[in-house]
Design a protein around this motif. Sequence first.
Motif, PDB file in Angstrom:
ATOM      1  N   ILE A 182       0.832  -1.199   0.000  1.00 41.88           N
ATOM      2  CA  ILE A 182       0.000   0.000   0.000  1.00 41.88           C
ATOM      3  C   ILE A 182       0.870   1.255   0.000  1.00 41.88           C
ATOM      4  CG2 ILE A 182      -1.723   1.321   1.281  1.00 41.88           C
ATOM      5  CD1 ILE A 182      -2.814  -1.156  -0.063  1.00 41.88           C
ATOM      6  N   VAL A 219     -15.371  -3.415  -1.275  1.00 48.57           N
ATOM      7  CA  VAL A 219     -14.407  -2.655  -0.465  1.00 48.57           C
ATOM      8  C   VAL A 219     -14.908  -1.244  -0.195  1.00 48.57           C
ATOM      9  CG1 VAL A 219     -12.412  -3.950  -1.264  1.00 48.57           C
ATOM     10  CG2 VAL A 219     -13.154  -1.938  -2.528  1.00 48.57           C
ATOM     11  N   SER A 234     -16.104  -0.274   3.214  1.00 43.69           N
ATOM     12  CA  SER A 234     -15.126  -0.291   4.310  1.00 43.69           C
ATOM     13  C   SER A 234     -14.566   1.088   4.610  1.00 43.69           C
ATOM     14  CB  SER A 234     -13.974  -1.247   3.966  1.00 43.69           C
ATOM     15  OG  SER A 234     -14.465  -2.546   3.725  1.00 43.69           O
ATOM     16  N   LYS A 245     -10.992   5.633   2.929  1.00 47.78           N
ATOM     17  CA  LYS A 245      -9.558   5.323   2.858  1.00 47.78           C
ATOM     18  C   LYS A 245      -9.312   4.022   2.105  1.00 47.78           C
ATOM     19  CE  LYS A 245      -5.483   4.851   5.822  1.00 47.78           C
ATOM     20  NZ  LYS A 245      -4.998   4.821   7.223  1.00 47.78           N
ATOM     21  N   ASN A 246     -10.071   2.981   2.437  1.00 46.69           N
ATOM     22  CA  ASN A 246      -9.918   1.698   1.747  1.00 46.69           C
ATOM     23  C   ASN A 246     -10.338   1.800   0.282  1.00 46.69           C
ATOM     24  OD1 ASN A 246      -8.956   0.321   3.998  1.00 46.69           O
ATOM     25  ND2 ASN A 246     -11.000  -0.229   4.705  1.00 46.69           N
ATOM     26  N   SER A 247     -11.343   2.618   0.017  1.00 40.37           N
ATOM     27  CA  SER A 247     -11.804   2.803  -1.363  1.00 40.37           C
ATOM     28  C   SER A 247     -10.724   3.462  -2.209  1.00 40.37           C
ATOM     29  CB  SER A 247     -13.078   3.652  -1.385  1.00 40.37           C
ATOM     30  OG  SER A 247     -14.120   3.020  -0.670  1.00 40.37           O
ATOM     31  N   ASP A 295      -7.440   3.445  -1.582  1.00 43.18           N
ATOM     32  CA  ASP A 295      -6.359   2.470  -1.759  1.00 43.18           C
ATOM     33  C   ASP A 295      -6.715   1.432  -2.815  1.00 43.18           C
ATOM     34  OD1 ASP A 295      -4.741   3.701   0.105  1.00 43.18           O
ATOM     35  OD2 ASP A 295      -5.376   2.401   1.771  1.00 43.18           O
ATOM     36  N   PHE A 296      -7.970   1.029  -2.848  1.00 40.25           N
ATOM     37  CA  PHE A 296      -8.415   0.042  -3.833  1.00 40.25           C
ATOM     38  C   PHE A 296      -8.270   0.569  -5.257  1.00 40.25           C
ATOM     39  CE2 PHE A 296     -11.968  -1.255  -6.601  1.00 40.25           C
ATOM     40  CZ  PHE A 296     -11.678  -2.610  -6.744  1.00 40.25           C
TER      41      PHE A 296
END
Length: 304
Positions: A5, A62, A65, A68-70, A72-73
């Motif tokens: 990441i 995702v 979640s 932030k996770n979106s 990163d995805f």
Amino acid sequence: MDKRIKALRRFALAITILNILGHTWLSFEQSIAQLLTALTTCYILEISFEVISAKQQKRDTVFKSGIKNSIDFLLPAHITGLAIGMLIYSNSNILPYVFAAAVAVSSKEIFKVTIKGKEKHFLNPSNTGIAVVLLLFPWVGISPPYQFTENVSGSLDWVIPGIILFTGTLLNTALTGKIPLILAWGGVFVIQAVVRSWWFGSENLATLFPLTGMSFMLFTFYMITDPGTTPSSKKGQFIFGGSVAALYGLYASLGIVFTFFFALVTVCIARGVCIALGNAYAALNEEKPKITANELEVTKEASV
């Protein structure tokens, strides 16, 4: 935080800044519309595949979640879209950018092999999209190398490549761990260049000139070192990097253009095939019935 990441965030930031500078200060030949088209196509397909996968696996996407996770995805799609928007050139046509982006993102879903118990894609997405477009549409080319330094002069001619060299080395040393691959790629590249120069009787080592270009530096530090589609072991990295350089020399000797991209996609395909064959061989051996020592003795007695 996962090193993957961290690497994606640094890479995404670097390529975003480069594109912003390219369209505001440097001399990028592509239009903003072409860049945004490639980027949007990657986003849409990445999100669509995630929704389909979540439904098939009966899980949440995702996106549920958190932001932030979106983000990163979507980093891989972001990087792929910007790379395609920066590296191919098709005059004012936009469709090649759509096609290249679609091939890039789709290749991650179609071409997968099992590595250490996990399904992973083995084709470098942006490189694959670019290579397929160059192969299918001869009128599409690569962005001219001068676009990175046309509007700069003096010390900046050294500063910009120096920044790429410094940031690329830092990224691949601290986060991706791909320095062995870079050394193998660069070392074999020099060897094949000298061999080609001698073989074709060149009076100077013109075959070494690509080493001084921005295209070579960007390819070395930000394309061939993709963590998701290259080996993790040092031995594997040496083989991978050296193979790309050797194949580059062969393709260049045959007069094949856009050699960087075709050499890399060929090695990625070969690696995927080797992994798939290795998995098939291992599975075949596991299915064979195992004979215990007692069964072996009974079989011997029966044969007597």
